[in-house]
Design an enzyme around this catalytic site. Structure first.
Site, PDB file in Angstrom:
ATOM      1  CG  ASP A 457      -1.526   1.335   1.672  1.00  9.44           C
ATOM      2  OD1 ASP A 457      -2.402   1.240   0.199  1.00  9.44           O
ATOM      3  OD2 ASP A 457      -1.911   2.329   2.425  1.00  9.44           O
ATOM      4  CG  ASP A 656      -1.266   1.999   7.010  1.00  6.21           C
ATOM      5  OD1 ASP A 656      -1.628   2.272   5.626  1.00  6.21           O
ATOM      6  OD2 ASP A 656      -1.568   3.547   7.558  1.00  6.21           O
ATOM      7  CG  ASP A 660      -4.419  -1.414   3.189  1.00  9.97           C
ATOM      8  OD1 ASP A 660      -4.787  -1.220   2.160  1.00  9.97           O
ATOM      9  OD2 ASP A 660      -4.013  -0.659   4.143  1.00  9.97           O
TER      10      ASP A 660
END
Length: 766
Positions: A457, A656, A660
């Site tokens: 990410d 995080d 996600d």
């Protein structure tokens, strides 16, 4: 026929017109009002029923009791589905409910196993001490007295504390799904039964197995095995109780009520489950958006970080879509509900996380698969041993047969096999914590070694995850500090995160701010005000153009900054463009090194983000990442991970944010940043404490070392059995006259456990 007003939504409920539909249950008709609230009437109602909840008037507003749809699943074998709680018929583990509630349920099995463990430990400690003192001859008691004391201490442990293991062992034999509990049941049962017979009927044993007139017993071995297995069960149950924590946190994100706007303009709070599609709902400043829908009046800046992962709120107006559980800013708006209940994005995220968590295969299944062949082989060898000695052995034949069969079963006891994996995992987890890597479960350690693709990410993982002032560039005669002072002074009156970043950046540079008059904020455009008698505008190029200020000369530089992943705002002073400010999310220190090192060991690195393509590509270029997938929602992130896995890739996902969580759970290994959200960390198998991606390589090397260590431990566990079982069966007796007594068998079993523990401890220096 009587009509009524629903006390919750105020809509007319007319059973004769049946406006909202109805259904029958238990001789009662349930009518639905026009907006979907459940209002209960008798088939021929004369008024409200008298059994409504307190504070809600006589209306019950409840549906009839539905048949239970709970399904109980095995965490080791997800294909096992039972209608009620119990033990898995395949592996023997306790089944878990398929549904997870916001409140953590009581874990009765954990409580029971903990109680059994502490009682067993309290009885086994003196039992073991007594046995060891007796071996060195320092017990001031007769041998018979010692044996009876051992029997008294071991009996509660081997009969009561080990009872669940016996039940699971019997079930495994009934279904012929042989597993670790089969080994435990046989090993403990035979050890205790043999010792009990030796205590109560010692005359059935030959004289060479007597010491001071008493046959050797192995109560301490049986009791200690039970205690160690119970300890393992307690630790395992505690870890398993946390598997639903991520889902409980997700469920806790949703508000409990919604503000319904009725047709007559009045408003009322209603429980969230009663919201139906098409209803109008008001969302006030600071509240959470109740469900997915569309704004029909008003507007605000909404924090959608749980969906996109981006730290900056998004300005929303009429006809813009909003997502349930996101957080409203300072504005107020009315929305129309479009998706409710299980159709909302939050509900889909919960569903995906739950499904992905149950799809993993724990490392302990390896021992069970081996046990499927090992257990019947050992039992067969013991039976053959007893038969051969009973037919062809010296007198007393039956006694020799029994003792040698017991020796076979004792030396094959699964203590070392049970310790082989947990000991390595425990040491590896401690070692990982020392280098900033937290392993949530054993399967994460097992699978990380084979990962070949890292999906990363952007926001909060590769970048710091918070907007900061990056650049101040001037046009014409303006001074940079003066331009920043004017802009930041005006932005003091705005609550937008970009404004906060500009103000914080000015203060960090030591720029003194001044009082602003005639402040005005234009939603989605910018702000204006007077700074020391000068008209100052800060906002988008459109905002300045509407005020007659051209930004053409600064557009090339603005485009360049945007390609670097930054947000640009223009500044005008007294009708002339003064320059621009850029706010961005800085790349984490060490991120570039981490990407380079990951690629150097042959890992494929893919950036996956909900941010726009231009910003994502700018960050990727700076880090040397060639594969970028941008503008994806949480469920799409999980789909990308699953697509890569269908292509044959072994994927680790690093992220995080709440957005996600589905991808972290769907990946072979989920890696969360310790600086991120709790939901991300609960959904992942690995957490990097400092959020430093370079720790992934440390975790991978530790995973490789741990799996090698586990294979060595399994070798030690079975090597002793491979060598000891034939000797215990008496294959050396015809040539060397050598027999392996149960005492020596127990010693060999203990030695195998010591070897396993000692080898696992080497991981502390990995």
């Amino acid at each position: 026929m009587v009509t009524h007003l629903d006390p919750v939504c105020g809509m007319t409920v007319d059973p004769s017109k049946n406006k909202g539909g109805s259904f029958e249950h238990a001789n009662t008709t349930y009518y639905f009002c026009g907006v979907g609230c459940r209002t209960k009437f008798e088939s021929e109602p004369e008024g409200w029923l008298k059994s409504g909840p307190k504070g809600m008037g006589p209306s019950t507003r409840t549906e009839p009791p539905a048949p239970s749809t709970d399904v109980w699943l095995c965490p080791m074998d997800p294909e096992v589905r039972e209608p009620k709680p119990g033990d898995c018929p395949v592996c023997g583990m306790a089944l878990e409910p398929n549904t997870v509630t916001a409140a953590e349920p009581k874990n009765h099995e954990l409580h029971d196993m903990t109680r059994r463990f502490w009682i067993s430990a309290a009885l086994s400690a003196p039992l073991l001490a007594l046995a060891m003192l007796d071996m060195v001859g320092v017990v001031p008691l007769s041998m018979k007295t010692v044996v009876w004391i051992q029997l008294a201490l071991a009996t509660p442990v081997c009969l009561w504390a080990a009872a669940p293991f016996y039940v699971r062992a019997v079930n495994s034999l009934k279904t012929w799904n042989l597993n670790m509990f089969t080994l435990i049941g046989i090993g403990v049962g035979v050890s205790y039964s043999y010792s009990l017979i030796a205590t109560l009927a010692p005359d059935v044993f030959p004289h060479q197995f007597r010491h001071e007139g008493v046959v050797a017993v192995y109560f301490e071995a049986a009791a200690v095995i039970v205690t160690l297995i119970l300890l393992g069960q307690v630790l395992e149950l505690r870890a398993r109780s946390q598997t639903g924590a991520a889902i409980r946190k997700l469920l806790g994100l949703a508000p409990s009520t919604a503000r319904l706007v009725r047709d007559d303009g009045t408003e009322a709070d209603i429980p969230l489950p009663h919201v139906t599609v098409g209803q109008r709902l008001r969302v006030r400043p600071g509240e959470k958006v109740p469900v997915d829908g569309v704004i029909v009046d008003g507007g605000s800046a909404i924090d959608e970080s749980m969906v996109t992962g981006e730290p900056m709120p998004v300005t929303k107006g009429i006809d813009d879509e909003v997502v349930g559980a996101t957080i409203n800013g300072t504005g107020s708006f009315i929305m129309r509900a479009e998706k409710v209940g299980s159709d909302t994005l939050l509900a889909r995220i919960v569903s995906m996380v739950a499904a992905a968590q149950r799809s993993r295969a724990p490392i302990q299944r390896l021992a069970d698969r081996v046990a499927g062949y090992f257990v019947p082989a050992v039992v067969l060898i013991a039976v053959v041993t007893f038969g051969v000695w009973s037919l062809f052995g010296p007198e007393p034949k039956m006694a020799y047969g029994l003792v040698n069969a017991v020796a076979v079963l004792i030396i094959a006891c699964p203590c070392a096999l049970g310790l082989a994996t947990p000991m390595s995992i425990m040491v590896a987890a401690g070692r990982g914590a020392g280098v900033g890597v937290l392993f949530r479960n054993a399967e994460a350690i097992e699978l990380l070694q084979s990962v070949d693709t890292i999906v990363v990410d952007k926001t909060g993982t590769l970048t710091e995850g918070k907007p900061t002032l990056v650049a101040v560039e001037t046009a014409g005669v303006f001074n940079a500090d003066d331009l920043l002072r004017c802009a930041a002074s005006v932005e003091q009156g705005s609550e937008h995160p970009l404004a906060a970043a500009i103000v914080a950046g000015a203060k960090a540079k030591g720029v003194a701010l001044v009082t602003v008059t005639a402040f005005e904020s234009v939603t989605g455009r910018g702000v204006r005000g007077k700074v020391e008698a000068r008209d100052v505008l800060v906002g988008t190029d459109v905002f300045l153009k509407e005020a007659g200020v051209s930004t053409v000369d600064l557009e090339p530089r603005a485009d360049a900054l945007r390609r670097e992943g930054q947000t640009v705002m223009f500044v005008a002073v007294d009708g002339a463009v003064g320059g621009l400010l850029s706010v961005g999310d800085r790349i984490k220190a060490g991120a570039a090194d981490a990407v380079r090192d990951l690629k150097a060991v042959g890992l494929r690195v893919v950036m996956l983000t909900g941010d726009n393509k231009t910003t994502a590509q700018g960050v990727a270029s700076a880090l040397g990442i060639s594969e970028v997938i941008a503008e994806v929602l949480p469920d799409q992130k999980a789909e990308v991970v699953q697509r890569l896995e269908r292509e044959g890739r072994i994927v680790a996902m690093a992220g995080d944010g709440i957005n996600d969580a589905p991808a972290l759970a769907a990946a072979t290994v989920g890696i969360a940043m310790g600086t991120g959200t709790d939901v991300a960390m609960e959904s992942a198998g690995i957490t990097l404490v400092n959020g430093d991606l370079r720790a992934i390589l440390r975790a991978r090397r530790l995973s490789q070392a741990t799996m090698a260590n586990i294979r060595q431990n399994l070798f030690f566990a079975f090597a002793y059995n491979t060598i000891g079982v034939p000797v215990a069966a008496g294959v050396l007796y015809p040539v060397f006259g050598l027999l392996l007594s149960p005492m020596i068998a127990a010693g060999a079993m203990s030695l195998s456990s010591v070897s396993v523990i000692g080898n696992a401890l080497r991981l502390r220096k990995a």
